[in-house]
Motif scaffolding. Structure first.
Motif, PDB file in Angstrom:
ATOM      1  N   SER A 142     -12.510 -46.851  25.580  1.00  0.00           N
ATOM      2  CA  SER A 142     -13.835 -46.278  25.790  1.00  0.00           C
ATOM      3  C   SER A 142     -13.795 -44.807  25.399  1.00  0.00           C
ATOM      4  O   SER A 142     -12.941 -44.053  25.874  1.00  0.00           O
ATOM      5  CB  SER A 142     -14.250 -46.414  27.258  1.00  0.00           C
ATOM      6  N   SER A 143     -14.706 -44.396  24.529  1.00  0.00           N
ATOM      7  CA  SER A 143     -14.736 -42.998  24.103  1.00  0.00           C
ATOM      8  C   SER A 143     -15.028 -42.070  25.279  1.00  0.00           C
ATOM      9  O   SER A 143     -14.501 -40.952  25.347  1.00  0.00           O
ATOM     10  CB  SER A 143     -15.785 -42.799  23.008  1.00  0.00           C
ATOM     11  N   GLU A 144     -15.855 -42.527  26.207  1.00  0.00           N
ATOM     12  CA  GLU A 144     -16.177 -41.701  27.377  1.00  0.00           C
ATOM     13  C   GLU A 144     -14.933 -41.475  28.233  1.00  0.00           C
ATOM     14  O   GLU A 144     -14.672 -40.364  28.707  1.00  0.00           O
ATOM     15  CB  GLU A 144     -17.267 -42.377  28.208  1.00  0.00           C
ATOM     16  N   TYR A 145     -14.142 -42.535  28.417  1.00  0.00           N
ATOM     17  CA  TYR A 145     -12.912 -42.394  29.201  1.00  0.00           C
ATOM     18  C   TYR A 145     -11.931 -41.475  28.487  1.00  0.00           C
ATOM     19  O   TYR A 145     -11.299 -40.610  29.106  1.00  0.00           O
ATOM     20  CB  TYR A 145     -12.264 -43.763  29.429  1.00  0.00           C
ATOM     21  N   LEU A 146     -11.781 -41.658  27.174  1.00  0.00           N
ATOM     22  CA  LEU A 146     -10.815 -40.860  26.426  1.00  0.00           C
ATOM     23  C   LEU A 146     -11.209 -39.383  26.404  1.00  0.00           C
ATOM     24  O   LEU A 146     -10.350 -38.501  26.469  1.00  0.00           O
ATOM     25  CB  LEU A 146     -10.684 -41.397  25.002  1.00  0.00           C
ATOM     26  N   ALA A 147     -12.515 -39.114  26.301  1.00  0.00           N
ATOM     27  CA  ALA A 147     -12.968 -37.720  26.352  1.00  0.00           C
ATOM     28  C   ALA A 147     -12.602 -37.095  27.695  1.00  0.00           C
ATOM     29  O   ALA A 147     -12.113 -35.964  27.760  1.00  0.00           O
ATOM     30  CB  ALA A 147     -14.473 -37.648  26.113  1.00  0.00           C
ATOM     31  N   ASP A 148     -12.813 -37.846  28.762  1.00  0.00           N
ATOM     32  CA  ASP A 148     -12.463 -37.354  30.093  1.00  0.00           C
ATOM     33  C   ASP A 148     -10.956 -37.141  30.205  1.00  0.00           C
ATOM     34  O   ASP A 148     -10.488 -36.145  30.772  1.00  0.00           O
ATOM     35  CB  ASP A 148     -12.939 -38.355  31.152  1.00  0.00           C
ATOM     36  N   PHE A 149     -10.175 -38.053  29.621  1.00  0.00           N
ATOM     37  CA  PHE A 149      -8.720 -37.932  29.649  1.00  0.00           C
ATOM     38  C   PHE A 149      -8.253 -36.653  28.969  1.00  0.00           C
ATOM     39  O   PHE A 149      -7.398 -35.929  29.492  1.00  0.00           O
ATOM     40  CB  PHE A 149      -8.086 -39.146  28.958  1.00  0.00           C
ATOM     41  N   PHE A 150      -8.820 -36.337  27.804  1.00  0.00           N
ATOM     42  CA  PHE A 150      -8.385 -35.153  27.062  1.00  0.00           C
ATOM     43  C   PHE A 150      -8.879 -33.847  27.696  1.00  0.00           C
ATOM     44  O   PHE A 150      -8.463 -32.764  27.288  1.00  0.00           O
ATOM     45  CB  PHE A 150      -8.839 -35.224  25.609  1.00  0.00           C
ATOM     46  N   GLY A 189     -23.825 -40.286  14.189  1.00  0.00           N
ATOM     47  CA  GLY A 189     -23.562 -40.646  15.579  1.00  0.00           C
ATOM     48  C   GLY A 189     -23.165 -42.097  15.739  1.00  0.00           C
ATOM     49  O   GLY A 189     -23.953 -42.918  16.214  1.00  0.00           O
ATOM     50  N   GLU A 190     -21.942 -42.447  15.358  1.00  0.00           N
ATOM     51  CA  GLU A 190     -21.473 -43.828  15.477  1.00  0.00           C
ATOM     52  C   GLU A 190     -21.104 -44.146  16.922  1.00  0.00           C
ATOM     53  O   GLU A 190     -20.638 -43.290  17.669  1.00  0.00           O
ATOM     54  CB  GLU A 190     -20.282 -44.062  14.556  1.00  0.00           C
ATOM     55  N   GLU A 191     -21.289 -45.408  17.296  1.00  0.00           N
ATOM     56  CA  GLU A 191     -21.011 -45.827  18.669  1.00  0.00           C
ATOM     57  C   GLU A 191     -19.526 -45.719  18.987  1.00  0.00           C
ATOM     58  O   GLU A 191     -18.678 -45.863  18.120  1.00  0.00           O
ATOM     59  CB  GLU A 191     -21.479 -47.271  18.886  1.00  0.00           C
ATOM     60  N   ASN A 192     -19.252 -45.477  20.267  1.00  0.00           N
ATOM     61  CA  ASN A 192     -17.883 -45.390  20.792  1.00  0.00           C
ATOM     62  C   ASN A 192     -17.048 -44.376  20.017  1.00  0.00           C
ATOM     63  O   ASN A 192     -15.912 -44.638  19.629  1.00  0.00           O
ATOM     64  CB  ASN A 192     -17.206 -46.763  20.764  1.00  0.00           C
ATOM     65  N   SER A 193     -17.632 -43.199  19.811  1.00  0.00           N
ATOM     66  CA  SER A 193     -16.937 -42.139  19.078  1.00  0.00           C
ATOM     67  C   SER A 193     -16.425 -41.061  20.024  1.00  0.00           C
ATOM     68  O   SER A 193     -17.130 -40.623  20.932  1.00  0.00           O
ATOM     69  CB  SER A 193     -17.868 -41.492  18.051  1.00  0.00           C
ATOM     70  N   LEU A 194     -15.189 -40.654  19.777  1.00  0.00           N
ATOM     71  CA  LEU A 194     -14.593 -39.522  20.484  1.00  0.00           C
ATOM     72  C   LEU A 194     -14.629 -38.318  19.550  1.00  0.00           C
ATOM     73  O   LEU A 194     -14.188 -38.394  18.406  1.00  0.00           O
ATOM     74  CB  LEU A 194     -13.136 -39.840  20.843  1.00  0.00           C
ATOM     75  N   LEU A 249     -12.231 -25.745  23.629  1.00  0.00           N
ATOM     76  CA  LEU A 249     -13.420 -26.595  23.591  1.00  0.00           C
ATOM     77  C   LEU A 249     -13.148 -27.923  24.298  1.00  0.00           C
ATOM     78  O   LEU A 249     -12.008 -28.377  24.359  1.00  0.00           O
ATOM     79  CB  LEU A 249     -13.843 -26.861  22.147  1.00  0.00           C
ATOM     80  N   LYS A 250     -14.203 -28.548  24.793  1.00  0.00           N
ATOM     81  CA  LYS A 250     -14.061 -29.811  25.504  1.00  0.00           C
ATOM     82  C   LYS A 250     -14.194 -31.000  24.559  1.00  0.00           C
ATOM     83  O   LYS A 250     -15.014 -30.990  23.645  1.00  0.00           O
ATOM     84  CB  LYS A 250     -15.117 -29.929  26.612  1.00  0.00           C
ATOM     85  N   ALA A 251     -13.386 -32.030  24.808  1.00  0.00           N
ATOM     86  CA  ALA A 251     -13.575 -33.298  24.118  1.00  0.00           C
ATOM     87  C   ALA A 251     -14.840 -33.945  24.672  1.00  0.00           C
ATOM     88  O   ALA A 251     -15.125 -33.852  25.870  1.00  0.00           O
ATOM     89  CB  ALA A 251     -12.372 -34.209  24.354  1.00  0.00           C
ATOM     90  N   VAL A 252     -15.617 -34.580  23.812  1.00  0.00           N
ATOM     91  CA  VAL A 252     -16.882 -35.192  24.234  1.00  0.00           C
ATOM     92  C   VAL A 252     -17.014 -36.569  23.597  1.00  0.00           C
ATOM     93  O   VAL A 252     -16.327 -36.895  22.627  1.00  0.00           O
ATOM     94  CB  VAL A 252     -18.104 -34.308  23.874  1.00  0.00           C
ATOM     95  N   SER A 253     -17.914 -37.368  24.148  1.00  0.00           N
ATOM     96  CA  SER A 253     -18.142 -38.717  23.620  1.00  0.00           C
ATOM     97  C   SER A 253     -19.539 -38.868  23.025  1.00  0.00           C
ATOM     98  O   SER A 253     -19.926 -39.964  22.643  1.00  0.00           O
ATOM     99  CB  SER A 253     -17.945 -39.755  24.734  1.00  0.00           C
TER     100      SER A 253
END
Length: 423
Positions: A80-88, A40-45, A53-57
């Motif tokens: 931001s991995s959270e933003y990118l997950a939401d984008f995908f 579980g590395e930080e800022n991971s997409l 399936l959904k993209a998650v952060s």
């Protein structure tokens, strides 16, 4: 088509195209030796190889399907991995993911209906442990990628390291290949992934500060929705400070509507002119002469009349024929109120205020400029344009243009469209 849409979005929002390769530090394939497939590395997409399936952060977000994901560790100074997950997971991101499959960046294995219930996660893990030597030797599973404790971790410093990684696997740019372990119902093996093409395909993203601000607004929106739900339930029981609360809610509503309208207008502009959508650079100003011109006003009015006489439509004033957002400043009014008053007077003098309820209009901020959105509904009786007191003109929409009808064609159209009932 998707790349054209991305390029258009970049142009409209003033964004520069980017790609996953520009944003990531490294990419990890799922490791069967780890309980949840990844560290579980930080800022991971965690990007799924299947669009279902959904993209998650967060690692926990992959659930039991972690075998169907790739982990991208992102540069915290760029994304931001959270933003990118939401984008995908949003419509454009889903289009991009689907385009990856269409273009062959992700090749699904053949699917079949499972003859037996899918294995439990513990059974899958046991199978992985039993087959560990095969995975490590590259005889199946990830085609030799996992060759040491850190072999499923690939550091990216540009396209060269991607190519080197692909060369080392002996699979060109294919990262993941078939395995006999079922991932999802009906799927018998991992897809093949052209990682180089996938990571270098175009995305559009705002800069990091905007990404973080968007996430804050989304969190605030969710909180607001939750609070409004509670408030709605209590409203009939505790009707206190009704007027004050109503005013505050109206302000929120207008702010949200304005933001939605702005994005909606950009979407309309991207579609281009059509039977129900037309652009006008100005309301009255001739941009060649730099002077107010009745012919410009007449062109706006005849479009409105044509919409009323056909099936309705939207006219955007302050947008060029090519879709460039110009705004209303070119019309030379001292302020927005004077602009709107002039437009209202044009409707009153040349169409009639009795048709005003069918003509909704508002100034909408788009790309830092205000444009006039005119939304017309279909009229239940014929509408005429009066350029002066002694003349009447009748227009309808034919394709992306407004055409004038006269004589027998006018009579025939009015009888057919309105059953001959006027007044």
């Amino acid at each position: 088509m998707v790349e054209k849409e991305i390029d258009s979005l970049c142009s409209q929002y003033g964004l520069k195209p980017t790609s996953l390769s520009d944003l990531m530090l490294k990419v990890n394939s799922p490791d069967p030796g780890l309980e949840y497939g990844f560290t579980g590395e930080e800022n991971s997409l965690y990007l799924p190889l299947y669009e279902e399936l959904k993209a998650v952060s967060s690692l926990s977000g992959t659930g039991n399907d972690f075998q169907a994901y790739i982990q991208f560790v992102l540069n915290p100074e760029k994304a931001s991995s959270e933003y990118l997950a939401d984008f995908f997971n949003n419509p454009l991101g889903l289009k991009i993911r689907k385009a990856w499959e269409t273009r062959g960046f992700i090749l699904r294995p053949e699917t079949r209906e499972p003859e037996e219930p899918a294995m439990a996660l513990s059974e899958v893990s046991a199978l992985h442990e039993a087959a560990g030597d095969a995975y490590l030797s590259g005889e199946s599973g990830f085609s030799g990628i996992i060759t040491s404790l850190a072999a499923n971790e690939i550091t990216f410093k540009g396209k060269v390291s991607v190519e080197n990684m692909c060369t080392e696997t002996g699979e060109n740019t294919s990262l993941l290949s078939g395995t006999a372990v079922p991932l999802l119902p009906g799927i018998s093996s991992f897809p093949n992934v052209d990682l180089d093409s996938l990571t270098h395909s175009k995305l559009y993203l705002p800069d990091l500060q905007v990404q973080l601000e968007v996430l804050k607004i989304k969190a605030l929106t969710k909180e607001l929705i939750s609070q409004l739900s509670v408030f709605e339930c209590r409203l009939s029981t505790y009707p206190k400070s009704i007027t004050h609360i109503r005013k505050k809610l109206e302000l929120i509503r207008e702010a949200v509507k304005l933001a939605n309208d702005s994005d909606y207008i950009l979407e309309l502009i991207r579609r281009g002119e059509s039977k129900k959508l037309e652009f006008k650079s100005t309301l009255r100003m001739n941009l060649l002469s730099g002077k107010p011109d009745w012919n410009i006003e007449h062109a706006v009015l005849k479009t409105i009349v044509a919409y009323l006489n056909t099936d309705g439509g939207i006219l955007l004033v302050g947008v060029s024929n090519s879709g460039e957002v110009l705004g209303i400043k070119n019309d030379g009014f001292p302020n927005e109120d004077k602009f709107l008053l002039h437009f209202k007077q044009l409707i009153k003098q040349h169409i009639g205020l009795n048709y005003a309820p069918m003509i909704e209009y508002a100034l909408v901020p788009v790309s830092g400029k205000n444009i006039l959105e005119i939304d017309c509904r279909k009229s239940d009786k014929a509408v005429f344009l009066n350029p002066d007191k002694n003349d009447e003109e009748f227009y309808i929409r034919i394709g992306p243009s407004s055409e004038r009808l006269t004589g027998s064609k006018l009579i025939e159209y009015v009888n057919r469209q309105y059953n001959g009932k006027q007044g």
